[in-house]
Design a protein around this motif. Structure first.
Motif, PDB file in Angstrom:
ATOM      1  N   ASP A 117       0.855  -1.191   0.000  1.00  0.00           N
ATOM      2  CA  ASP A 117       0.000   0.000   0.000  1.00  0.00           C
ATOM      3  C   ASP A 117       0.891   1.241   0.000  1.00  0.00           C
ATOM      4  OD1 ASP A 117      -1.527   2.281   1.215  1.00  0.00           O
ATOM      5  OD2 ASP A 117      -3.135   0.802   1.243  1.00  0.00           O
ATOM      6  N   LEU A 118       0.641   2.142  -0.952  1.00  0.00           N
ATOM      7  CA  LEU A 118       1.529   3.302  -1.105  1.00  0.00           C
ATOM      8  C   LEU A 118       1.577   4.166   0.148  1.00  0.00           C
ATOM      9  CD1 LEU A 118       1.135   4.773  -4.714  1.00  0.00           C
ATOM     10  CD2 LEU A 118       3.188   3.855  -3.622  1.00  0.00           C
ATOM     11  N   ARG A 119       0.483   4.264   0.853  1.00  0.00           N
ATOM     12  CA  ARG A 119       0.470   5.097   2.056  1.00  0.00           C
ATOM     13  C   ARG A 119       1.390   4.512   3.128  1.00  0.00           C
ATOM     14  NH1 ARG A 119      -5.994   4.867   2.095  1.00  0.00           N
ATOM     15  NH2 ARG A 119      -5.352   2.727   1.590  1.00  0.00           N
ATOM     16  N   LEU A 247      -2.118  10.692  -5.975  1.00  0.00           N
ATOM     17  CA  LEU A 247      -1.441  11.048  -7.223  1.00  0.00           C
ATOM     18  C   LEU A 247      -1.343   9.876  -8.188  1.00  0.00           C
ATOM     19  CD1 LEU A 247       1.547  13.306  -6.077  1.00  0.00           C
ATOM     20  CD2 LEU A 247      -0.119  13.885  -7.853  1.00  0.00           C
ATOM     21  N   LEU A 248      -1.292   8.659  -7.650  1.00  0.00           N
ATOM     22  CA  LEU A 248      -0.995   7.489  -8.477  1.00  0.00           C
ATOM     23  C   LEU A 248      -2.062   6.404  -8.293  1.00  0.00           C
ATOM     24  CD1 LEU A 248       2.785   7.445  -7.557  1.00  0.00           C
ATOM     25  CD2 LEU A 248       1.831   8.199  -9.736  1.00  0.00           C
ATOM     26  N   SER A 252      -2.655   1.519  -7.228  1.00  0.00           N
ATOM     27  CA  SER A 252      -3.568   0.817  -6.324  1.00  0.00           C
ATOM     28  C   SER A 252      -4.523  -0.063  -7.109  1.00  0.00           C
ATOM     29  CB  SER A 252      -4.352   1.834  -5.490  1.00  0.00           C
ATOM     30  OG  SER A 252      -3.480   2.588  -4.661  1.00  0.00           O
ATOM     31  N   ARG A 253      -4.970   0.426  -8.243  1.00  0.00           N
ATOM     32  CA  ARG A 253      -5.908  -0.350  -9.057  1.00  0.00           C
ATOM     33  C   ARG A 253      -5.225  -1.606  -9.623  1.00  0.00           C
ATOM     34  NH1 ARG A 253      -7.086   3.517 -12.248  1.00  0.00           N
ATOM     35  NH2 ARG A 253      -8.705   4.337 -10.878  1.00  0.00           N
ATOM     36  N   TYR A 257      -5.133  -2.668  -4.321  1.00  0.00           N
ATOM     37  CA  TYR A 257      -5.277  -1.899  -3.088  1.00  0.00           C
ATOM     38  C   TYR A 257      -6.483  -0.965  -3.184  1.00  0.00           C
ATOM     39  CZ  TYR A 257      -0.653  -3.613  -1.900  1.00  0.00           C
ATOM     40  OH  TYR A 257       0.408  -4.422  -1.608  1.00  0.00           O
ATOM     41  N   GLU A 258      -6.852  -0.391  -2.050  1.00  0.00           N
ATOM     42  CA  GLU A 258      -7.936   0.593  -2.037  1.00  0.00           C
ATOM     43  C   GLU A 258      -7.601   1.726  -3.019  1.00  0.00           C
ATOM     44  OE1 GLU A 258     -10.097   3.807   0.978  1.00  0.00           O
ATOM     45  OE2 GLU A 258      -8.491   2.493   1.722  1.00  0.00           O
TER      46      GLU A 258
END
Length: 470
Positions: A117-119, A247-248, A252-253, A257-258
């Motif tokens: 997850d990027l976050r 931004l990206l 996630s898609r 991810y969410e």
């Protein structure tokens, strides 16, 4: 090469490389830096790992003079023949610069891609900077390690990863790796091993600089770092992580991810992915540069970088600074002398951090600080007046940054996680009401202002009373 492991920094790539490193059977080297300038630290680390798995190489680490200072020559002449005697060898990288050249010269039979997850990835990246003390050493080094680097570096890596994932690969999501034994078995099956390694040999070869990761997971593989974003309090770090995620959305898609809500305002951002296939709008060397202005769009992390550089220039040697809302502790490494650092934030990003709910206006113990810096944080504070009053009560001078509403008329302030929107007049009134005398440098970088605040009944300020350089 039997296998190459690639992924975003902090997405579990080192764990995968350790799982695949079994003495006498296999080795996956973490960050061998084959094409980079000879580094004694890297050469020694790779040498230690090779010895740990029993490779037939000399006892002493290599000396650059013996190979003309060419690390790739050493790797090809010594490491490759030794690794070639094992059933499986490979390398692991999170540095995507030059990855096509690497694939061409060391083509892997199998590719493992690691994602997260990027976050969580962004916040873990900040935590790593704090844990290892890898910020930057000012303009002389040419290299930055701060929030702006996390934002732009991860955006660059995502662009490259989205191209790399078009190749045949095994996808490993950090969340699955940490929680699902079947996910780990799939890794073993993919590379043809009947078991995985338990000991963290790449970390051991790096002399346990990342031992906190082993301690956090109690020596095994656990989920303690899954969902890291959920526990991050409001503030610039949380806003940075959410900004990258928004931004990206394609990342996630693609990886399950969410997905953030659609935001047309970000579709034309310099870091956005909606571009012709293969286009790379971010240059890797730019992300490394201390003087890079960043994207054309306003980004708070780059504003925070500018504020730190400006403030550090007017703090005399020997002044002990408490940096509040630290995120990455980059201000300390910019100061003229390295007085013992004091770092405060809403979470303990490393041992020694002073923790308080800054977003609610609460302060940690000030201790022996001569000066308080609060740069990039004030816009995230729910009750600015409460924080200012408490700051004045310390009796310490304060270096503070803020984007006044007057100077940000073209920005949607809420998209950056900002919760207060004070004008210049409201700021001056708040400073006076809290008990400060204020020297303002309005919109010194076009939007952001810096303030030298001196408590009316406090000690004399240690900060030079001059305008900062841009």
């Amino acid at each position: 090469m039997g296998v190459m492991v690639f992924g975003l920094a902090r997405s579990g790539t080192t764990l995968v490389s350790d799982l695949l490193t079994i003495p006498g059977r296999s080795i996956v080297i973490s960050e061998p830096e084959v094409y980079k300038q000879w580094s004694r630290a890297t050469a020694a680390r790779v040498h230690r790992l090779a010895r740990l798995v029993g490779l037939d190489i000399p006892e002493a680490p290599p000396e650059p003079d013996a190979y003309g200072g060419d690390y790739q020559r050493y790797f090809d002449e010594v490491m490759l023949p030794a690794m070639g005697k094992l059933p499986l060898w490979g390398i692991k990288n999170v540095d995507f610069s030059g990855w096509r050249f690497l694939f061409k010269n060391y083509p892997p039979q199998r590719l493992i891609l690691c994602v997260r997850d990027l976050r969580d990835t962004a916040l873990s990246g900040l935590d790593r900077i704090c844990r290892l003390g890898i910020t930057f050493r000012g303009s002389g080094s040419g290299i930055m390690r701060d929030e702006a680097w996390v934002l732009s570096g991860l955006a660059y890596s995502v662009h490259q990863l989205m191209e790399m994932q078009k190749r045949p690969h095994l996808l490993v999501r950090y969340e699955d790796l940490a929680s699902d034994p079947d996910a780990r078995k799939r890794i073993a099956d993919y590379v043809g091993l009947d078991r995985l390694q338990e000991e963290r040999l790449n970390i051991k070869a790096a002399e346990m600089r990342r031992a906190w990761e082993i301690e956090k997971h109690q020596g095994g593989i656990g989920t303690a770092s899954v969902g890291r974003f959920a526990s991050e309090p409001p503030g610039p770090a949380r806003a940075l992580a959410e900004r990258l995620w928004r931004l990206l959305p394609e990342y996630s898609r693609t990886f399950g991810y969410e997905v953030p809500p659609a935001d047309p305002a970000l579709s034309d951002h310099d870091f956005a992915l909606r571009r012709p296939a293969g286009a790379a709008p971010i240059d890797y060397l730019d992300t490394e540069s201390w003087s890079w202005d960043g994207p054309h769009q306003f980004e708070p992390s780059f504003a925070q970088r500018r504020a730190r550089i400006a403030v550090a220039k007017v703090i005399p040697a020997g002044v002990k600074v408490l940096d509040l809302g630290t995120g990455a502790p980059s201000l300390t490494s910019l100061l003229p002398t390295k007085a013992p650092p004091l770092h405060g934030d809403s979470v303990a990003r490393a041992p020694g951090f002073l923790v308080s709910a800054l977003h609610r206006g609460e302060l940690p113990p000030i201790g022996s600080a001569d000066l308080i810096a609060i740069l990039g944080m004030m816009e995230h504070v729910e009750d600015p007046m409460a924080l200012l009053t408490r700051l004045a009560g310390t009796g310490r001078p304060v270096a503070l940054s803020y984007h006044a509403a007057d100077d940000t008329g073209t920005l949607d302030r809420r998209q950056f996680g900002w919760v207060n929107h004070l004008t210049r007049a409201e700021l001056e009134a708040a400073f006076a009401a809290a008990g400060f005398r204020c020297k303002a440098h309005w919109a010194f970088d076009g939007r952001q202002s810096l303030f030298h605040l001196t408590p009316l009944a406090g000690r004399k300020s240690a900060v030079a009373d001059k305008a900062p350089a841009r």
